[in-house]
Design an enzyme around this catalytic site. Structure first.
Site, mmCIF file in Angstrom:
data_model
loop_
_atom_site.group_PDB
_atom_site.id
_atom_site.type_symbol
_atom_site.label_atom_id
_atom_site.label_comp_id
_atom_site.label_asym_id
_atom_site.label_seq_id
_atom_site.Cartn_x
_atom_site.Cartn_y
_atom_site.Cartn_z
ATOM 1 N N TRP A 166 0.553 -1.297 -0.289
ATOM 2 C CA TRP A 166 -0.364 -0.088 -0.219
ATOM 3 C C TRP A 166 0.571 1.310 0.038
ATOM 4 C CZ3 TRP A 166 1.914 2.478 4.139
ATOM 5 C CH2 TRP A 166 2.529 1.735 5.400
ATOM 6 N N ALA A 224 -3.257 -3.915 -2.631
ATOM 7 C CA ALA A 224 -2.751 -4.797 -0.531
ATOM 8 C C ALA A 224 -4.541 -4.058 -0.723
ATOM 9 C CB ALA A 224 -2.281 -3.296 -0.491
ATOM 10 N N SER A 232 6.330 -7.098 3.307
ATOM 11 C CA SER A 232 6.902 -7.999 4.393
ATOM 12 C C SER A 232 7.753 -8.901 4.463
ATOM 13 C CB SER A 232 5.641 -7.637 5.978
ATOM 14 O OG SER A 232 5.363 -9.406 5.617
ATOM 15 N N GLU A 263 10.806 -8.079 -2.670
ATOM 16 C CA GLU A 263 11.725 -6.608 -1.898
ATOM 17 C C GLU A 263 11.210 -6.838 -1.302
ATOM 18 O OE1 GLU A 263 12.220 -2.070 -2.992
ATOM 19 O OE2 GLU A 263 10.579 -2.908 -4.362
ATOM 20 N N CYS A 288 10.141 1.764 1.824
ATOM 21 C CA CYS A 288 11.508 0.084 2.747
ATOM 22 C C CYS A 288 12.618 0.992 2.260
ATOM 23 C CB CYS A 288 10.875 -1.493 1.309
ATOM 24 S SG CYS A 288 10.565 -0.305 0.109
HETATM 25 P P1 ADP Z 1 1.839 -5.183 5.199
HETATM 26 O O1 ADP Z 1 2.102 -5.749 6.433
HETATM 27 O O2 ADP Z 1 3.094 -3.657 4.490
HETATM 28 O O3 ADP Z 1 1.230 -4.322 5.048
HETATM 29 P P2 ADP Z 1 2.482 -7.163 4.052
HETATM 30 O O4 ADP Z 1 3.384 -8.366 3.337
HETATM 31 O O5 ADP Z 1 1.321 -8.046 4.451
HETATM 32 O O6 ADP Z 1 3.022 -5.674 5.011
HETATM 33 O O7 ADP Z 1 1.561 -6.802 2.841
HETATM 34 C C1 ADP Z 1 2.302 -7.025 1.371
HETATM 35 C C2 ADP Z 1 1.083 -7.692 0.687
HETATM 36 O O8 ADP Z 1 1.248 -8.902 0.806
HETATM 37 C C3 ADP Z 1 -0.117 -7.034 0.353
HETATM 38 O O9 ADP Z 1 -0.704 -6.832 -1.158
HETATM 39 C C4 ADP Z 1 -1.307 -8.044 1.284
HETATM 40 O O10 ADP Z 1 -2.246 -7.848 1.275
HETATM 41 C C5 ADP Z 1 -1.022 -8.912 0.967
HETATM 42 N N1 ADP Z 1 -0.585 -10.503 1.909
HETATM 43 C C6 ADP Z 1 -0.866 -10.001 3.100
HETATM 44 N N2 ADP Z 1 -0.762 -11.790 3.775
HETATM 45 C C7 ADP Z 1 -0.343 -12.442 2.423
HETATM 46 C C8 ADP Z 1 -0.730 -13.813 2.251
HETATM 47 N N3 ADP Z 1 -0.928 -14.828 3.487
HETATM 48 N N4 ADP Z 1 -0.214 -13.860 0.938
HETATM 49 C C9 ADP Z 1 -0.739 -13.584 0.135
HETATM 50 N N5 ADP Z 1 -0.360 -12.022 -0.036
HETATM 51 C C10 ADP Z 1 -0.759 -11.592 1.572
#
Ligand code: ADP
Length: 471
Positions: free
Chosen positions: A153, A179, A231, A252, A286
Site C-alpha cells: 500500500w 494491498a 513484509s 523486495e 522500505c
Molecule cells: P504490510 O504489513 O506492510 O501490509 P504485507 O506483507 O502484509 O505488508 O502486505 C503486502 C502485500 O501482501 C499486500 O498486498 C497484502 O495483502 C499481501 N499479503 C499479506 N498476507 C498475505 C498472504 N498470506 N498471502 C498473500 N499475500 C499476502
C-alpha cells in the site's frame, strides 16, 4: 473526492477483460476514516479464473511483435500521465500521502511503463562460442508465462507498474493482487490499461482475501513467476508456497536503512537528505532511513538543525495545501511506531521533536527526532515504518560500518561526506542492495528490484554519487 473522470473509481475487479465481483470490502481514507469506496472480496475460485484468463491470453500476447506490445505500453504510459491529477487524488484519498508526493508517484509509476515500453523492442538474445565445431549456441529470451504480482500500500501505483510493465513488455500476462488498503489506485490503473486496447486477460486484478489469493497464485502450476513487495514474513511464506511448483520469484522485502553523516559532511545537505528519506510518505517506505548514524563531532549541531526543520512540518490531510506529512496507514502502523518510541525512551533516548500521537488524532503521529539512541533499542533492529528519526552516535568509519551492517536487512544505505569514499573500496564493506551518497533517495526507473539480504538472494549494489560528493 471529485475526480475529473469518475469512471476511474472502480468497485469491481478485472478478470478476462470484464469487471466482476460484488463491491463489499470498505476502503477508507486514513486521514478522516471516511468511506472512499468498496471492492470485491475475492477468493480461490475467482483467482483461478483470473489465472485461466491470463493463461488463455498468453499465446497471442507473447506472439505479438515487440513493437505492438511497446505501442500498448506507451499508450498506457500516456494515459497515466494524462490522468495524473485524478490518479494522485485517488491515491492521497485512500493512502494518505500528501498530494505533492502522490503526484510525484504518478510520474514515478508512469516512468516504469515508459521505460519498459522502450525496452520491449530491445530484448536481445546472445550467440555463445560453441564447445564443438558443429552447431551454434543461441540464447533466446522467452516470456515465462503468467506472472502473479502481489503489491503493498505504500506505493499503490509505482509498485504495480514497476512489476508488471517489464512483464507485459516481455510478453507475459499478469494477475495482480493489490494491498487491501489501496485497491482503488490499482483498479484505476487497470481501467487505463483497458483503454489502451490491451487484449482481455493480459492484465487481471483481484482484490483480497490475501491468503486465499496468495495461496492460489503460488500453487497454481499455470503461474510461472511470483513478484512481491511487502513484509519479510509474507515474502518468506510466498517463497515456501511457490516451492511446490518451482516458480521464479522476485522479492523486495523489508529494510532498515542506515543513513551515515560524517563530521565533514555538508550539514544542510545532510539534514535535507534525512528530511527527504525519513519523512517522505510518513516514513512508510522500505528504503526510508531507519537509523541515522551521526559522527560525534557534529552530533549536537546535526540534531538541533534536524529538530528545528522537523518542527516546521505541517501535518494533516494530504489534500490540504502545504501539508508535508499525512497520517499513518492504519492503527497497527501507529501502534508499532508508538511501541518503538516507548521502548527507546525507556532505555534512555530523548525526544527533541515530537515523540507522541499528533493532536489531530486518528493515525497521525508527530514528526519525531530521538537522540541518544543505542543499538540495544527495538528501532535499531526492526523497521519502524514511521516518521521517527533515531540518531545514533559513532566515533569512526569502522564503527559506522559495523552498526550499519549490524542487522539482517540490506536494502538501502546512504552516506554523507565530502571525502569520496563511495565508488572505491567502500561499497564492498556494505551489505546493501542500494547505496546512495549525498542523496536521500535512490534511482527512479533504472533501479533494479532487489531482495533483502535476509533472504539470501544476491542483489547488485547500484551506487549513486551526486556531483557534489566529489567536492
Ligand atoms: P504490510 O504489513 O506492510 O501490509 P504485507 O506483507 O502484509 O505488508 O502486505 C503486502 C502485500 O501482501 C499486500 O498486498 C497484502 O495483502 C499481501 N499479503 C499479506 N498476507 C498475505 C498472504 N498470506 N498471502 C498473500 N499475500 C499476502
Amino acid at each position: 473526492m471529485r475526480l475529473s473522470d469518475p469512471h476511474l473509481l472502480k468497485d469491481r475487479c478485472l478478470i478476462g477483460g470484464k469487471w466482476v465481483g460484488t463491491p463489499k470490502l470498505e476502503v477508507n481514507n486514513p486521514a478522516t476514516g471516511a468511506l472512499v469506496g468498496r471492492v470485491p472480496d475475492l477468493g480461490v475460485g475467482e483467482t483461478r479464473a483470473a489465472i485461466e484468463a491470463a493463461n488463455a491470453a498468453f499465446p497471442a500476447w507473447s506472439a505479438k511483435l515487440a513493437k505492438e506490445r511497446a505501442a500498448i505500453l506507451r499508450r498506457w504510459y500516456e494515459l497515466q500521465r494524462d490522468n495524473k491529477e485524478d490518479l494522485a487524488l485517488l491515491m492521497t484519498t485512500e493512502q494518505g500521502k500528501p498530494l505533492a508526493e502522490a503526484r510525484s508517484e504518478v510520474d514515478y509509476a508512469a516512468s516504469f511503463t515508459e521505460f519498459f515500453a522502450e525496452e520491449a523492442k530491445r530484448i536481445y538474445g546472445e550467440v555463445l562460442p560453441t564447445p564443438k565445431e558443429s552447431g551454434r549456441v543461441l540464447v533466446l529470451k522467452q516470456p515465462v508465462g503468467v506472472v502473479g504480482a502481489i503489491t503493498p500500500w505504500n506505493f499503490p501505483l509505482a509498485m504495480i507498474t514497476r512489476k508488471i510493465s517489464p512483464a507485459l513488455a516481455a510478453g507475459c500476462t499478469v494477475v495482480v493482487k493489490p494491498a487491501p488498503e489501496t485497491p482503488l489506485s490499482a483498479l484505476a490503473l487497470a481501467e487505463l490499461a483497458m483503454r489502451t486496447g490491451a487484449p482481455p486477460g493480459v492484465l487481471n486484478v483481484v482484490t483480497d482475501d490475501a491468503p486465499a489469493i496468495g495461496g492460489e497464485l503460488t500453487s497454481n502450476p499455470a503461474v510461472r513467476m511470483i513478484t512481491f513487495t511487502g513484509s519479510t514474513e509474507v515474502g518468506k511464506l510466498l517463497m515456501r508456497q511457490s516451492a511446490g511448483t518451482v516458480k521464479k520469484i522476485a522479492l523486495e522485502l523489508g529494510g532498515n536503512a542506515p543513513f551515515i553523516v560524517f563530521d565533514d559532511a555538508d550539514l544542510d545537505a545532510a539534514v535535507q537528505g534525512v528530511l527527504a528519506s525519513k519523512y517522505r510518505n510518513s516514513g512508510q517506505t522500505c528504503v526510508s532511513a531507519n537509523r541515522i548514524l551521526v559522527q560525534e563531532g557534529i552530533y549536537g549541531r546535526f540534531a538541533d538543525k534536524l529538530a528545528s526543520e522537523v518542527a516546521k512540518f505541517k501535518v494533516g490531510e494530504g489534500t490540504e495545501a502545504g501539508v508535508m506529512q499525512g497520517p499513518l496507514i492504519n492503527a497497527a502502523a501507529l501502534a508499532k511506531v508508538e511501541a518503538h518510541v516507548r521502548d527507546a525512551v525507556a532505555q534512555g533516548a530523548r525526544a527533541i521533536a515530537g515523540g507522541k500521537r499528533h493532536s489531530l488524532g486518528g493515525t497521525f503521529y508527530e514528526p519525531t527526532v530521538l537522540t541518544d539512541v543505542t543499538t540495544k533499542m527495538k528501532l535499531a533492529q526492526e523497521e519502524t515504518f514511521g516518521p521517527v528519526a533515531p540518531l545514533f552516535r559513532f566515533r569512526d568509519e569502522s564503527e559506522a560500518i559495523a552498526i550499519a551492517n549490524g542487522t539482517p536487512f540490506g536494502l538501502a544505505a546512504y552516506f554523507y561526506t565530502r571525502e569520496l569514499r563511495g565508488p572505491g573500496a567502500w561499497p564492498r564493506r556494505w551489505n546493501t542492495a542500494w547505496l546512495a551518497s549525498m542523496r536521500g533517495y535512490s534511482l527512479r526507473s533504472l533501479r533494479r528490484s532487489a531482495a533483502s539480504r535476509n533472504q539470501g538472494l544476491a542483489a547488485k549494489a547500484p551506487i549513486m554519487v551526486s556531483r557534489s560528493s566529489s567536492s
